[in-house]
Design a protein around this motif. Sequence first.
Motif, mmCIF file in Angstrom:
data_model
loop_
_atom_site.group_PDB
_atom_site.id
_atom_site.type_symbol
_atom_site.label_atom_id
_atom_site.label_comp_id
_atom_site.label_asym_id
_atom_site.label_seq_id
_atom_site.Cartn_x
_atom_site.Cartn_y
_atom_site.Cartn_z
ATOM 1 N N LEU A 43 0.843 -1.198 0.000
ATOM 2 C CA LEU A 43 0.000 0.000 0.000
ATOM 3 C C LEU A 43 0.878 1.247 0.000
ATOM 4 O O LEU A 43 1.541 1.560 0.993
ATOM 5 N N THR A 44 0.887 1.949 -1.109
ATOM 6 C CA THR A 44 1.751 3.118 -1.248
ATOM 7 C C THR A 44 1.104 4.353 -0.634
ATOM 8 O O THR A 44 -0.123 4.430 -0.508
ATOM 9 N N PRO A 45 1.912 5.345 -0.285
ATOM 10 C CA PRO A 45 1.340 6.610 0.177
ATOM 11 C C PRO A 45 0.398 7.237 -0.855
ATOM 12 O O PRO A 45 -0.592 7.867 -0.490
ATOM 13 N N ALA A 46 0.694 7.050 -2.140
ATOM 14 C CA ALA A 46 -0.174 7.605 -3.179
ATOM 15 C C ALA A 46 -1.550 6.963 -3.129
ATOM 16 O O ALA A 46 -2.572 7.632 -3.312
ATOM 17 N N ALA A 47 -1.612 5.654 -2.880
ATOM 18 C CA ALA A 47 -2.903 4.973 -2.762
ATOM 19 C C ALA A 47 -3.663 5.487 -1.550
ATOM 20 O O ALA A 47 -4.877 5.719 -1.609
ATOM 21 N N ALA A 48 -2.970 5.681 -0.451
ATOM 22 C CA ALA A 48 -3.616 6.202 0.755
ATOM 23 C C ALA A 48 -4.116 7.625 0.546
ATOM 24 O O ALA A 48 -5.143 8.023 1.101
ATOM 25 N N ALA A 49 -3.402 8.389 -0.271
ATOM 26 C CA ALA A 49 -3.788 9.781 -0.506
ATOM 27 C C ALA A 49 -5.119 9.887 -1.241
ATOM 28 O O ALA A 49 -5.777 10.938 -1.203
ATOM 29 N N ALA A 50 -5.536 8.824 -1.914
ATOM 30 C CA ALA A 50 -6.796 8.846 -2.660
ATOM 31 C C ALA A 50 -8.017 8.602 -1.772
ATOM 32 O O ALA A 50 -9.150 8.713 -2.238
ATOM 33 N N VAL A 51 -7.801 8.278 -0.503
ATOM 34 C CA VAL A 51 -8.917 8.068 0.425
ATOM 35 C C VAL A 51 -9.655 9.390 0.623
ATOM 36 O O VAL A 51 -9.027 10.431 0.824
ATOM 37 N N PRO A 52 -10.981 9.395 0.548
ATOM 38 C CA PRO A 52 -11.737 10.646 0.740
ATOM 39 C C PRO A 52 -11.391 11.324 2.064
ATOM 40 O O PRO A 52 -11.126 10.654 3.067
ATOM 41 N N ALA A 53 -11.416 12.638 2.053
ATOM 42 C CA ALA A 53 -11.035 13.398 3.244
ATOM 43 C C ALA A 53 -11.954 13.132 4.428
ATOM 44 O O ALA A 53 -11.562 13.326 5.582
ATOM 45 N N SER A 54 -13.173 12.684 4.151
ATOM 46 C CA SER A 54 -14.122 12.415 5.235
ATOM 47 C C SER A 54 -13.786 11.148 6.016
ATOM 48 O O SER A 54 -14.346 10.898 7.091
ATOM 49 N N VAL A 55 -12.879 10.333 5.468
ATOM 50 C CA VAL A 55 -12.488 9.073 6.105
ATOM 51 C C VAL A 55 -11.134 9.276 6.784
ATOM 52 O O VAL A 55 -10.149 9.633 6.136
#
Length: 210
Positions: A43-55
């Motif tokens: 799980l890359t930081p880029a993948a984590a960055a795509a998580v909606p801000a509400s989560v």
Amino acid sequence: MSVRLKVCGMARPDNLRAVAALRPDFLGFIFYPKSRRYAAPTLTPAAAAAVPASVQKVGVFVDEDTAVIQERIAEYDLQAVQLHGSETPETCGLLRATGVAVIKAFAVREVFDFERLRPYVGVVDYFLFDTAGAQPGGNGTAFDWKLLQNYALPVPYFLAGGLAPEHAETLRNLRLPGLFALDLNSQFETEPGLKDAGRLDTFFKELRTQ
């Protein structure tokens, strides 16, 4: 259903996107190398960055060096850390002072002495109660929730440990003092680190049905 929902043990980018689309309140990434759900290799930081801000993104650690935890916080833009080891109140307070929420986990057996939690009051945001087992978490078994009926500390908590699809109705009607969130993990997997988004979607809908 006013209780929040957390899905822990996310480890794969495509699966992360599918589960994040269900809008849980929290998503957990395990940064413990001995875990079968260790997130860092896949799980890359880029993948984590795509998580909606509400989560809110939660990093899970076990007796990790605070400098390493701070690196992960910055790398993955974590809003909370979940500590599953023997971390002291002092360590919790230091991490909380950096601006992240701190969740301190405790393993529960047939009996549990809540007095041992008092030193953490004021230095953590939440407790997490998980079933004691061979691993620090993710053992897939539930403890007796009745142990929490007399909980009297001012710190809200996450309920973890073997929460499964068949518990939906019981959890929807569960009234326990201090209960803040439900932590879902191994019982919603097709294999370690891979969540069944369809089962989660059904479970979320059942819980949120009044």
